[in-house]
Write a protein that holds these residues in place. Structure first.
Motif, mmCIF file in Angstrom:
data_model
loop_
_atom_site.group_PDB
_atom_site.id
_atom_site.type_symbol
_atom_site.label_atom_id
_atom_site.label_comp_id
_atom_site.label_asym_id
_atom_site.label_seq_id
_atom_site.Cartn_x
_atom_site.Cartn_y
_atom_site.Cartn_z
ATOM 1 N N VAL A 6 39.782 -1.700 -6.168
ATOM 2 C CA VAL A 6 39.811 0.155 -6.350
ATOM 3 C C VAL A 6 40.270 0.386 -7.379
ATOM 4 O O VAL A 6 40.008 0.949 -8.442
ATOM 5 N N THR A 7 41.866 0.210 -7.896
ATOM 6 C CA THR A 7 42.431 0.605 -8.889
ATOM 7 C C THR A 7 42.229 0.046 -9.933
ATOM 8 O O THR A 7 42.650 0.588 -11.223
ATOM 9 N N LEU A 8 41.624 -1.098 -10.022
ATOM 10 C CA LEU A 8 41.400 -1.888 -11.460
ATOM 11 C C LEU A 8 40.005 -2.212 -11.563
ATOM 12 O O LEU A 8 39.271 -3.200 -12.359
ATOM 13 N N GLN A 9 39.126 -1.389 -10.741
ATOM 14 C CA GLN A 9 37.632 -1.388 -10.627
ATOM 15 C C GLN A 9 36.732 -1.344 -12.044
ATOM 16 O O GLN A 9 35.840 -2.209 -12.121
ATOM 17 N N ASN A 10 37.519 -0.919 -12.959
ATOM 18 C CA ASN A 10 36.633 -0.820 -14.146
ATOM 19 C C ASN A 10 37.276 -1.484 -15.223
ATOM 20 O O ASN A 10 36.739 -1.478 -16.385
ATOM 21 N N ILE A 242 46.875 -4.788 -5.499
ATOM 22 C CA ILE A 242 46.986 -5.661 -6.647
ATOM 23 C C ILE A 242 47.959 -6.511 -6.475
ATOM 24 O O ILE A 242 49.209 -6.376 -6.158
ATOM 25 N N PHE A 243 47.838 -8.081 -6.522
ATOM 26 C CA PHE A 243 48.949 -9.152 -6.564
ATOM 27 C C PHE A 243 49.068 -9.550 -7.874
ATOM 28 O O PHE A 243 47.826 -10.010 -8.582
ATOM 29 N N SER A 244 50.326 -9.570 -8.304
ATOM 30 C CA SER A 244 50.554 -10.207 -9.623
ATOM 31 C C SER A 244 50.853 -11.651 -9.492
ATOM 32 O O SER A 244 52.169 -11.715 -8.700
ATOM 33 N N VAL A 245 50.082 -12.582 -9.600
ATOM 34 C CA VAL A 245 50.230 -13.787 -9.427
ATOM 35 C C VAL A 245 50.942 -14.426 -10.746
ATOM 36 O O VAL A 245 50.247 -14.743 -11.486
ATOM 37 N N THR A 246 52.357 -14.913 -10.433
ATOM 38 C CA THR A 246 52.677 -15.713 -11.726
ATOM 39 C C THR A 246 53.575 -16.821 -11.470
ATOM 40 O O THR A 246 53.916 -17.143 -10.256
ATOM 41 N N GLY A 247 54.317 -17.355 -12.356
ATOM 42 C CA GLY A 247 54.929 -18.737 -12.430
ATOM 43 C C GLY A 247 54.067 -19.801 -12.521
ATOM 44 O O GLY A 247 53.348 -19.979 -13.358
ATOM 45 N N GLN A 248 54.100 -20.774 -11.593
ATOM 46 C CA GLN A 248 53.527 -21.960 -12.185
ATOM 47 C C GLN A 248 52.345 -22.065 -11.432
ATOM 48 O O GLN A 248 52.171 -22.970 -10.308
ATOM 49 N N VAL A 249 51.124 -21.542 -11.827
ATOM 50 C CA VAL A 249 49.796 -21.595 -11.336
ATOM 51 C C VAL A 249 48.900 -21.533 -12.803
ATOM 52 O O VAL A 249 49.489 -21.205 -13.723
ATOM 53 N N GLN A 250 47.568 -21.979 -12.473
ATOM 54 C CA GLN A 250 47.030 -22.375 -13.530
ATOM 55 C C GLN A 250 46.440 -21.174 -14.236
ATOM 56 O O GLN A 250 46.179 -21.022 -15.412
ATOM 57 N N LYS A 251 45.888 -20.095 -13.304
ATOM 58 C CA LYS A 251 45.449 -18.919 -13.916
ATOM 59 C C LYS A 251 46.433 -17.707 -13.412
ATOM 60 O O LYS A 251 45.773 -16.910 -12.674
ATOM 61 N N PRO A 252 47.451 -17.367 -13.852
ATOM 62 C CA PRO A 252 48.131 -16.312 -13.578
ATOM 63 C C PRO A 252 47.599 -15.042 -13.892
ATOM 64 O O PRO A 252 46.745 -15.104 -14.660
ATOM 65 N N GLY A 253 47.689 -13.988 -13.200
ATOM 66 C CA GLY A 253 47.093 -12.724 -13.557
ATOM 67 C C GLY A 253 47.296 -11.821 -12.414
ATOM 68 O O GLY A 253 47.849 -11.980 -11.290
ATOM 69 N N ASN A 254 46.627 -10.550 -12.420
ATOM 70 C CA ASN A 254 46.564 -9.583 -11.404
ATOM 71 C C ASN A 254 45.326 -9.507 -10.655
ATOM 72 O O ASN A 254 44.116 -9.550 -11.282
ATOM 73 N N TYR A 255 45.501 -9.917 -9.469
ATOM 74 C CA TYR A 255 44.497 -10.297 -8.530
ATOM 75 C C TYR A 255 44.307 -8.986 -7.509
ATOM 76 O O TYR A 255 45.227 -8.712 -6.775
ATOM 77 N N GLU A 256 43.279 -8.149 -7.703
ATOM 78 C CA GLU A 256 43.101 -7.077 -6.589
ATOM 79 C C GLU A 256 42.301 -7.630 -5.373
ATOM 80 O O GLU A 256 41.122 -7.777 -5.593
ATOM 81 N N VAL A 257 42.887 -7.527 -4.202
ATOM 82 C CA VAL A 257 42.048 -8.081 -3.111
ATOM 83 C C VAL A 257 42.403 -7.141 -2.001
ATOM 84 O O VAL A 257 43.196 -6.525 -1.887
ATOM 85 N N PRO A 258 41.401 -7.544 -1.137
ATOM 86 C CA PRO A 258 41.638 -6.708 0.232
ATOM 87 C C PRO A 258 42.981 -7.255 0.915
ATOM 88 O O PRO A 258 43.444 -8.099 0.925
ATOM 89 N N MET A 259 43.706 -6.220 1.439
ATOM 90 C CA MET A 259 44.902 -6.497 2.314
ATOM 91 C C MET A 259 44.574 -7.467 3.414
ATOM 92 O O MET A 259 43.319 -7.401 3.904
ATOM 93 N N GLY A 260 45.541 -8.379 3.699
ATOM 94 C CA GLY A 260 45.109 -9.456 4.852
ATOM 95 C C GLY A 260 44.450 -10.548 4.132
ATOM 96 O O GLY A 260 44.134 -11.500 5.084
ATOM 97 N N LEU A 261 44.018 -10.844 2.786
ATOM 98 C CA LEU A 261 43.713 -11.767 2.465
ATOM 99 C C LEU A 261 44.672 -13.175 2.577
ATOM 100 O O LEU A 261 45.805 -12.965 2.242
ATOM 101 N N PRO A 262 43.936 -14.381 3.122
ATOM 102 C CA PRO A 262 45.110 -15.628 3.488
ATOM 103 C C PRO A 262 45.712 -15.785 1.940
ATOM 104 O O PRO A 262 44.940 -15.665 0.948
#
Lengths: 427, 163
Positions: A6-10, A242-262
């Motif tokens: 929604v907020t980053l759709q473009n 939007i979840f900002s996934v950072t730290g020790q992952v291979q592809k850190p980034g902003n991921y906008e996903v539905p609430m309730g995603l595992p």
């Protein structure tokens, strides 16, 4: 899976920050709908309530309810503020909304101003964000030129002026009343509440303040309906986040996903862990939220209620990933330094306590820990929590206390062996 | 004390706020003044107080509270290395050490030629592109030893806009 968000759709479109591109994807259609269709302010607020949109800045307060607190029938100026003082370690989503979708934020604010009867607004952007500041300022100019801001918007009798305010470096200004103090040119020190901003805010006037991501969710809620937004997520946890996934992952980034995603799906989207690594711990909502053990986190879904049940908080959606190469003591020492540095100094338990926590963490990390230090950290923490004007100090205590609870043996190893159990591969 | 250009900028900021709220323009006035003067001396702060018609103590309060104001001279380029948790987990200590060795100064110090000040700062909100640093208006992200050396070379080349 809802792919576009929604907020980053473009975000993927060239020049997505330009008004022409935003308008080309239906942008400012929601504003036309509320002003020209027209929609009554109460209808807008009830649509926001229906959407179960909750504040995206960290506290998760229901947005529609907050908007309904704004007093009606008062004379004089009411203000609408946007909190773009993004500074919680691990949080980097509002910066991207401002860089890629400034008009979505602006349209959301104009609709909010109309719904609450605000005639002036400020977007408080942290001073270090020079690039986003320039982008938002240019977007405001475009919106004024099109008649979406200023006097008699779209030929109606609704008028709203919106400006950028630049912060000058202080995490505490993300606290809403500290932000208002800073906007008044003062030290950013939180105010006692009550009175709440809806009755006594900026310059003592009725004021509502929301986060960037919150406002940016509004146009689509108006266009597509509160039910549509709610159903993207789950009950009481509407929409995407939007979840900002950072730290020790291979592809850190902003991921906008539905609430309730595992959580495990979110981790996979972020490229997963580095080869050969195990998940050790996660801070799910920014450093002010409690640490969760990796195994427990793998069972969590990404929404306010599920993360709360796991003993932490969704916060601003700032997911900090730590793998088994991480020394928890060294990492928490670094986090504690942040709170010592950022305490505004107003409340004694925070001003003294944040430094105290860091000093004990520092000696633990540097092989000078004492047997009694873990109890000392817990005692100091319990004497800070709930005894300050704002939430900064509680946020500084959370990572210390939660990490001792989860990784006590690692702390004890530091004390007994005067060195670390894990030699960190990050230095 | 200030150029016409800076005064015009401050006037534009002043116009954003109600007539009786001159103090709201203080943070902007200090930033614009620092951009021109390099740092905020006592004399500069008193000048800003007079400019906005507010007591000098209110200017000192703000100038000493916020981290982006310099109350002492700094190098032409201030290298602000983020050391908060996401950057830390991705090697910010090594970034700081690399710059410290290349420049021959410790964090908090300025090189003898006055070109660089090295600083470790708290979270700059670019956590997904860690490790990172800020120089002037620009963020430099996903830093490596090679990109740091390239950045230093560009800054030494004298260009203010090094992007």
């Amino acid at each position: 899976m809802f792919v576009n968000g929604v907020t980053l759709q473009n975000r993927g479109l060239p020049d997505s920050h330009r008004l022409s591109v935003y308008a080309g994807t239906g942008g400012y259609g929601a504003l036309r709908k509320v002003l020209l269709d027209p929609m009554a302010p109460d209808q807008i607020i009830s649509e926001i309530k229906k959407s179960a949109l909750r504040g995206r800045g960290g506290a998760g307060f229901p947005t529609g309810l907050k908007w309904s607190f704004m007093p009606k029938g008062v004379t004089g100026t009411k203000y609408l503020l946007c909190n773009a003082d993004e500074g919680e370690p691990g949080t980097c989503k509002d910066r991207d909304i401002m860089r890629y979708e400034p008009h979505r934020l602006i349209e959301g604010m104009i609709i909010g101003a109309y719904a609450m009867g605000a005639s002036a607004g400020y977007i408080f952007i942290r001073g270090e964000f020079v690039e986003p500041i320039h982008i938002v300022e240019a977007a405001l100019e475009e919106a004024y030129a099109k008649g979406y801001l200023g006097q008699n918007i779209l030929g109606t009798d609704f008028s709203f002026d919106l400006y950028v305010y630049r912060g000058a470096g202080a995490y505490i200004c993300g606290e809403e009343t500290a932000l208002m103090e800073a906007l008044e040119g003062k030290k950013g020190q939180p105010r006692f509440k009550p009175p709440f901003p809806a009755s006594y805010g900026l310059y003592g006037r009725p004021t509502t303040i929301n986060n960037v991501e919150t406002f940016a969710s509004v146009p689509d809620i108006i266009t597509r309906g509160g039910d549509w937004f709610l159903k993207l997520g789950k009950p009481n946890n509407g929409g995407t986040k939007i979840f900002s996934v950072t730290g020790q992952v291979q592809k850190p980034g902003n991921y906008e996903v539905p609430m309730g995603l595992p959580f495990r799906d979110l981790l996979a989207m972020a490229g997963g862990l580095r080869p050969g690594r195990q998940l050790k711990a996660v801070i799910p909502g920014g450093t002010s939220t409690a640490m969760v053990a990796g195994a427990a986190m793998m069972e969590v879904t990404m929404d306010y209620d599920s993360i709360s049940k796991a003993g932490s908080a969704l916060g601003a959606g700032s997911v900090i990933i730590m793998d088994d190469s991480v020394c928890i003591v060294k990492t928490v020492e670094r986090i504690a330094r942040f709170y010592m540095h950022e305490s505004c100094g107003q409340c004694t338990p925070c001003r003294e306590g944040m430094g105290w926590l860091w000093r004990v963490m520092h000696r633990l990390e540097n092989g000078q820990g004492r047997e009694e230090d873990l109890q000392l950290l817990l005692d100091v923490g319990s004497r800070i929590e709930g005894r300050t004007i704002c939430a900064l100090a509680d946020g500084g205590v959370a990572p210390v206390v939660s990490s001792i609870r989860l990784f006590r043996e690692e702390y004890e190893y530091h004390i007994q062996h005067k060195r670390c159990l894990i030699s960190m591969g990050v230095a | 004390m200030l150029s016409e250009k800076s005064l015009a900028k401050i006037a534009r900021e002043r116009a954003k706020y109600p007539a009786d709220q001159a103090r709201s323009a203080l943070l902007a006035a200090l930033r614009i003044t620092q951009e021109e003067q390099g740092y905020l001396s006592d004399a500069v702060m008193e000048y800003v107080a007079d400019l906005l018609g507010i007591p000098a103590i209110q200017v000192y309060e703000a100038a000493t509270f916020y981290s982006m104001y310099d109350l002492k001279p700094v190098g032409r380029h201030k290298l602000c290395v983020c050391g908060s948790v996401s950057c830390f987990l991705n090697g910010s200590d090594a970034v700081l050490q690399h710059l410290s060795e290349r420049l021959g100064v410790d964090p908090g110090e300025t090189t003898a030629d006055g070109l660089f000040t090295l600083q470790e700062v708290e979270c700059l909100g670019a956590c997904k592109d860690a490790p990172m640093l800020q120089v002037g208006d620009h963020y430099y992200e996903n830093l490596t030893p090679e990109s740091l050396d390239a950045l230093l070379a560009k800054l030494r080349g004298g260009s203010d806009d090094v992007r």
